[in-house]
Design an enzyme around this catalytic site. Sequence first.
Site, PDB file in Angstrom:
ATOM      1  N   ASN A  31       0.870  -1.179   0.000  1.00  0.00           N
ATOM      2  CA  ASN A  31       0.000   0.000   0.000  1.00  0.00           C
ATOM      3  C   ASN A  31       0.906   1.228   0.000  1.00  0.00           C
ATOM      4  O   ASN A  31       1.496   1.561   1.025  1.00  0.00           O
ATOM      5  CB  ASN A  31      -0.887  -0.042   1.252  1.00  0.00           C
ATOM      6  CG  ASN A  31      -1.686   1.239   1.441  1.00  0.00           C
ATOM      7  OD1 ASN A  31      -1.777   2.060   0.524  1.00  0.00           O
ATOM      8  ND2 ASN A  31      -2.246   1.407   2.626  1.00  0.00           N
ATOM      9  N   TRP A  32       1.010   1.865  -1.161  1.00  0.00           N
ATOM     10  CA  TRP A  32       1.951   2.982  -1.283  1.00  0.00           C
ATOM     11  C   TRP A  32       1.395   4.271  -0.680  1.00  0.00           C
ATOM     12  O   TRP A  32       2.097   5.262  -0.605  1.00  0.00           O
ATOM     13  CB  TRP A  32       2.323   3.187  -2.765  1.00  0.00           C
ATOM     14  CG  TRP A  32       3.385   2.226  -3.238  1.00  0.00           C
ATOM     15  CD1 TRP A  32       3.779   1.069  -2.621  1.00  0.00           C
ATOM     16  CD2 TRP A  32       4.194   2.352  -4.414  1.00  0.00           C
ATOM     17  NE1 TRP A  32       4.782   0.467  -3.336  1.00  0.00           N
ATOM     18  CE2 TRP A  32       5.064   1.229  -4.446  1.00  0.00           C
ATOM     19  CE3 TRP A  32       4.270   3.283  -5.439  1.00  0.00           C
ATOM     20  CZ2 TRP A  32       5.986   1.032  -5.477  1.00  0.00           C
ATOM     21  CZ3 TRP A  32       5.188   3.085  -6.469  1.00  0.00           C
ATOM     22  CH2 TRP A  32       6.038   1.971  -6.480  1.00  0.00           C
ATOM     23  N   LYS A  33       0.124   4.264  -0.297  1.00  0.00           N
ATOM     24  CA  LYS A  33      -0.496   5.476   0.279  1.00  0.00           C
ATOM     25  C   LYS A  33      -0.225   6.669  -0.641  1.00  0.00           C
ATOM     26  O   LYS A  33      -0.154   6.492  -1.846  1.00  0.00           O
ATOM     27  CB  LYS A  33       0.012   5.696   1.709  1.00  0.00           C
ATOM     28  CG  LYS A  33      -0.139   4.428   2.560  1.00  0.00           C
ATOM     29  CD  LYS A  33       0.074   4.640   4.023  1.00  0.00           C
ATOM     30  CE  LYS A  33      -0.111   3.317   4.751  1.00  0.00           C
ATOM     31  NZ  LYS A  33      -0.101   3.457   6.198  1.00  0.00           N
ATOM     32  N   HIS A  84      -9.532   1.380   4.689  1.00  0.00           N
ATOM     33  CA  HIS A  84      -8.271   1.556   5.425  1.00  0.00           C
ATOM     34  C   HIS A  84      -8.506   2.526   6.584  1.00  0.00           C
ATOM     35  O   HIS A  84      -9.285   3.466   6.468  1.00  0.00           O
ATOM     36  CB  HIS A  84      -7.197   2.091   4.482  1.00  0.00           C
ATOM     37  CG  HIS A  84      -5.835   2.086   5.110  1.00  0.00           C
ATOM     38  ND1 HIS A  84      -5.434   3.056   5.993  1.00  0.00           N
ATOM     39  CD2 HIS A  84      -4.812   1.195   5.018  1.00  0.00           C
ATOM     40  CE1 HIS A  84      -4.205   2.767   6.413  1.00  0.00           C
ATOM     41  NE2 HIS A  84      -3.815   1.646   5.836  1.00  0.00           N
ATOM     42  N   GLU A 124      -6.894   4.915   7.648  1.00  0.00           N
ATOM     43  CA  GLU A 124      -6.661   6.328   7.338  1.00  0.00           C
ATOM     44  C   GLU A 124      -7.872   6.930   6.630  1.00  0.00           C
ATOM     45  O   GLU A 124      -8.186   8.117   6.809  1.00  0.00           O
ATOM     46  CB  GLU A 124      -5.364   6.474   6.511  1.00  0.00           C
ATOM     47  CG  GLU A 124      -4.144   6.270   7.402  1.00  0.00           C
ATOM     48  CD  GLU A 124      -2.928   5.672   6.720  1.00  0.00           C
ATOM     49  OE1 GLU A 124      -2.840   5.692   5.483  1.00  0.00           O
ATOM     50  OE2 GLU A 124      -2.057   5.164   7.462  1.00  0.00           O
ATOM     51  N   GLU A 154      -5.645  -4.716  10.462  1.00  0.00           N
ATOM     52  CA  GLU A 154      -4.572  -3.756  10.720  1.00  0.00           C
ATOM     53  C   GLU A 154      -4.878  -2.988  12.000  1.00  0.00           C
ATOM     54  O   GLU A 154      -5.661  -2.032  11.983  1.00  0.00           O
ATOM     55  CB  GLU A 154      -4.465  -2.755   9.568  1.00  0.00           C
ATOM     56  CG  GLU A 154      -4.151  -3.377   8.228  1.00  0.00           C
ATOM     57  CD  GLU A 154      -3.561  -2.353   7.266  1.00  0.00           C
ATOM     58  OE1 GLU A 154      -2.434  -2.564   6.817  1.00  0.00           O
ATOM     59  OE2 GLU A 154      -4.223  -1.340   6.997  1.00  0.00           O
ATOM     60  N   GLY A 193       2.538   2.172  10.859  1.00  0.00           N
ATOM     61  CA  GLY A 193       3.559   3.207  10.750  1.00  0.00           C
ATOM     62  C   GLY A 193       4.271   3.525  12.051  1.00  0.00           C
ATOM     63  O   GLY A 193       4.962   4.537  12.157  1.00  0.00           O
ATOM     64  N   SER A 207       3.178  -2.158  10.361  1.00  0.00           N
ATOM     65  CA  SER A 207       4.620  -2.251  10.642  1.00  0.00           C
ATOM     66  C   SER A 207       5.246  -3.586  10.249  1.00  0.00           C
ATOM     67  O   SER A 207       6.200  -4.039  10.889  1.00  0.00           O
ATOM     68  CB  SER A 207       4.903  -1.940  12.121  1.00  0.00           C
ATOM     69  OG  SER A 207       4.602  -0.582  12.392  1.00  0.00           O
ATOM     70  N   GLY A 210       4.960   1.219   4.588  1.00  0.00           N
ATOM     71  CA  GLY A 210       6.304   1.778   4.403  1.00  0.00           C
ATOM     72  C   GLY A 210       7.290   0.843   3.725  1.00  0.00           C
ATOM     73  O   GLY A 210       8.032   1.261   2.818  1.00  0.00           O
TER      74      GLY A 210
HETATM   75  P1  PGA Z   1       2.811   0.275   7.588  1.00  0.00           P
HETATM   76  O1  PGA Z   1       1.349   0.542   6.962  1.00  0.00           O
HETATM   77  O2  PGA Z   1       3.291  -1.037   7.024  1.00  0.00           O
HETATM   78  O3  PGA Z   1       3.633   1.445   7.122  1.00  0.00           O
HETATM   79  O4  PGA Z   1       2.645   0.204   9.072  1.00  0.00           O
HETATM   80  C1  PGA Z   1       0.450  -0.518   6.755  1.00  0.00           C
HETATM   81  C2  PGA Z   1      -0.844   0.018   6.190  1.00  0.00           C
HETATM   82  O5  PGA Z   1      -1.307   1.083   6.624  1.00  0.00           O
HETATM   83  O6  PGA Z   1      -1.441  -0.621   5.309  1.00  0.00           O
END
Ligand code: PGA
Length: 248
Positions: free
Chosen positions: A10-12, A93, A95, A164, A170, A209, A231
């Site tokens: 997931n490149w966000k 997600h 976010e 998640e 993150g 993470s 990430g």
């Molecule tokens: P992260 O993000 O691996 O940077 O913790 C995971 C995600 O939000 O899908």
Amino acid sequence: MPNRPYIVGNWKMNGVRAMLAEARAIDRGAARHPGVKVAIAPPFTLIHAMAEDSQSIAVGGQDCHAKPSGAFTGDVSAPMLKDAGAGFTIVGHSERRAIHGEDDAAVCAKAEAALQAGLDVIVCVGETEAERDAGSAEAVVCGQLDGSLPRSESATAHLTVAYEPVWAIGTGRVPSLDDVGAMHRAIRARLGAIYGEAAASISILYGGSVNADNAAELLRADEVGGALVGGASLAAESFLAIVLAAEG
Ligand code: PGA
């Protein structure tokens, strides 16, 4: 037969066209691991070029609108994703839920729209740290499953669930393997209650993470069918190390 492990990047909101070289390296690397299903969800602006360029990985969206078209400035619909070459989309997600105020009903509508457009869909769920501290993590996640999962016919054939924990995204913090296994078992049970036998084909990914160092261990936890990686998916080296770990 169990599904192939599924590793999704997931490149966000990261990535301009120069990053297509990284995607190309991931695509070439994934070709060496046919036992693992590999995918990237880049920003919308890169989907078409990345999909055209990729042989071994699936390319998808990070979100979609619930409606196929209309006066929704700034939004992107599921048929548009499909048209751009996407094979799947993430919805729900944390976010999106937190920053854009998307509730379970909104996530469910988006998941249905994705299926309607012929996309596979990854539905994300996860508790906050306060919810875990209060001992309500499983109840929160099961509530999100009840409210967010698509119920249309044959949904299970195109559905993946990603667990998640919000506090692990993150932050470099991950739950214990026991906690990951317990939550994944709870999710599996809830999927069975919702879909019956068809639930067995649904992969449940862990996200939060995941990196090259902890992937092998996390992927061994009970009912973990793969990983949703933020990430560590932005560089071919770290992402392919996770793909390798998934091959076992
Ligand atoms: P992260 O993000 O691996 O940077 O913790 C995971 C995600 O939000 O899908």
